[in-house]
Scaffold this active site. Structure first.
Site, PDB file in Angstrom:
ATOM      1  N   LYS A  45      -1.310  -9.498   3.020  1.00 55.76           N
ATOM      2  CA  LYS A  45      -0.987  -9.011   4.232  1.00 55.76           C
ATOM      3  C   LYS A  45      -1.577  -7.760   4.634  1.00 55.76           C
ATOM      4  CE  LYS A  45       3.274  -6.300   3.788  1.00 55.76           C
ATOM      5  NZ  LYS A  45       3.070  -4.579   4.637  1.00 55.76           N
ATOM      6  N   ASP A  68       0.974  -1.374  -0.074  1.00 50.63           N
ATOM      7  CA  ASP A  68       0.129   0.127   0.178  1.00 50.63           C
ATOM      8  C   ASP A  68       0.962   1.245  -0.207  1.00 50.63           C
ATOM      9  OD1 ASP A  68       1.121  -0.221   2.836  1.00 50.63           O
ATOM     10  OD2 ASP A  68      -0.616   0.043   3.535  1.00 50.63           O
ATOM     11  N   SER A  69       2.287   0.547   0.318  1.00 52.00           N
ATOM     12  CA  SER A  69       3.089   2.182  -0.103  1.00 52.00           C
ATOM     13  C   SER A  69       3.056   2.957  -1.971  1.00 52.00           C
ATOM     14  CB  SER A  69       4.574   1.847  -0.555  1.00 52.00           C
ATOM     15  OG  SER A  69       4.976   0.420  -0.854  1.00 52.00           O
ATOM     16  N   GLU A  79       9.242  -4.255  10.859  1.00 52.70           N
ATOM     17  CA  GLU A  79       9.862  -3.181   9.912  1.00 52.70           C
ATOM     18  C   GLU A  79      10.012  -2.198  11.160  1.00 52.70           C
ATOM     19  OE1 GLU A  79       6.727  -1.556   7.601  1.00 52.70           O
ATOM     20  OE2 GLU A  79       8.172   0.929   7.434  1.00 52.70           O
ATOM     21  N   GLU A 115      -1.855  -6.082   8.600  1.00 57.07           N
ATOM     22  CA  GLU A 115      -1.338  -4.819   9.752  1.00 57.07           C
ATOM     23  C   GLU A 115      -1.778  -5.587  11.044  1.00 57.07           C
ATOM     24  OE1 GLU A 115       0.142  -1.184   8.789  1.00 57.07           O
ATOM     25  OE2 GLU A 115       0.871  -1.229   7.046  1.00 57.07           O
ATOM     26  N   ASP A 134      -1.068  -6.038  -0.287  1.00 63.16           N
ATOM     27  CA  ASP A 134      -1.361  -4.812   0.817  1.00 63.16           C
ATOM     28  C   ASP A 134      -3.227  -4.706   0.813  1.00 63.16           C
ATOM     29  OD1 ASP A 134       0.445  -5.028   3.024  1.00 63.16           O
ATOM     30  OD2 ASP A 134       1.197  -3.346   1.946  1.00 63.16           O
TER      31      ASP A 134
HETATM   32  O1  KIV Z   1       3.546  -1.296   1.759  1.00 61.19           O
HETATM   33  C1  KIV Z   1       4.731  -1.405   1.606  1.00 61.19           C
HETATM   34  O2  KIV Z   1       5.689  -0.757   1.224  1.00 61.19           O
HETATM   35  C2  KIV Z   1       5.235  -2.096   2.375  1.00 61.19           C
HETATM   36  C3  KIV Z   1       7.078  -2.314   2.920  1.00 61.19           C
HETATM   37  C4  KIV Z   1       7.076  -1.794   3.236  1.00 61.19           C
HETATM   38  C5  KIV Z   1       6.854  -4.016   4.022  1.00 61.19           C
HETATM   39  O3  KIV Z   1       4.233  -2.615   3.473  1.00 61.19           O
END
Ligand code: KIV
Length: 272
Positions: free
Chosen positions: A122, A53-54, A191, A124, A92
């Site tokens: 994924k 989600d980055s 992280e 969090e 994510d």
């Molecule tokens: O969203 C992302 O890029 C991440 C990584 C930094 C682990 O969750």
């Protein structure tokens, strides 16, 4: 499969990742958000591609990961899945799609899996979202956990500084890691936590622990644009830059502009 830089061209599975930990083989993971980048990253031989989600920051220019929507994540993940043949593709779940309750979390998880072709999701968080993680796993969807600095909670933390320096938070993180393993997660991202804590997490769970800013672990993950040096402004201590694409791209674009303006492009051979 021509082009792969690794000997083993079989599709990476969650089972193979767990075997890699048992055999002491390190796992390499990078983000991708689009088809072209995913093809390059996959063909280079990466084990896991994360559709992070980055994308909210890197692709859309937002300050945080909070604004990205499920539709936008589906668009990115579908493009990446089309570009990846060997890597395990993990998507994510974006902010707001799994925090309300387990039923909503499973519905959204199923939608992402159905519409993207990703291999796993994924999420969090630890104990707070364990019921939802279990429900998603019960639906047959592999889940990767994410502990330590969890950017979707930035407004609660108030800072992107290193997490779990204090004993209480470190103990909670260790207990969350155990809980995620017991629930059936196939791997875990940690992280921005102290190196000694990462070591403890790696020793206390059998599943692979992938670090970012956490020192040595069973594997590492970076944002691909960061490690390729496309983003000059982001320079945390943990980031190793493997190229200076910002300079290479700026020079190439500058040369193109000059060639167009001077009438050098297109030349005789570049016309019909
Ligand atoms: O969203 C992302 O890029 C991440 C990584 C930094 C682990 O969750």
């Amino acid at each position: 499969m021509a082009g792969y830089l690794v000997d083993d061209t079989r599709k990476v599975t969650t089972n193979r990742l767990m075997d890699m930990k048992k055999q002491g083989k390190k796992i390499a993971m990078l983000t991708s958000y689009d088809y072209t980048m995913a093809q390059i990253v996959d063909q280079a031989g990466i084990d896991i591609i994360l559709v992070g989600d980055s994308a909210s920051n890197v692709m859309a220019g937002n300050e945080t990961t909070l604004p990205i929507t499920i539709d936008q994540m589906i668009y990115h993940a579908r493009s990446v899945a089309r570009g990846s043949k060997r890597a395990l593709v993990v998507c994510d779940m974006p902010f707001g799609t799994y925090q309300v309750n387990a039923v909503e979390g499973v519905k959204n998880a199923i939608r992402i899996m159905q519409e993207t072709g990703a291999d796993a999701l994924k999420l969090e968080g630890g104990a707070e979202i364990l019921d939802t993680i279990k429900a998603i796993l019960n639906a047959g969807i592999p889940v990767m956990g994410h502990l330590g600095l969890t950017p979707q909670s930035i407004n609660k933390f108030g800072t992107y500084a290193v997490r779990a320096k204090e004993e209480a938070e470190a103990l909670k993180l260790l207990s969350d890691a155990k809980a995620l393993e017991e629930a059936g997660c196939f791997a875990l991202v940690v992280e921005k936590i102290p190196t000694v804590l990462t070591e403890k997490v790696c020793q206390s769970v059998q599943i692979p622990v992938i670090g970012i800013g956490g020192g040595p672990a069973d594997g590492q993950v970076l944002v691909v644009q960061d490690m390729l040096g496309m983003n000059k402004g982001f320079a945390p201590k943990f980031l190793r830059r493997y190229a200076d694409l910002h300079t290479i791209m700026t020079d190439a674009i500058g040369q193109y502009i000059t060639d167009v303006k001077e009438g050098d492009f297109p030349n005789e051979g570049e016309r019909y």
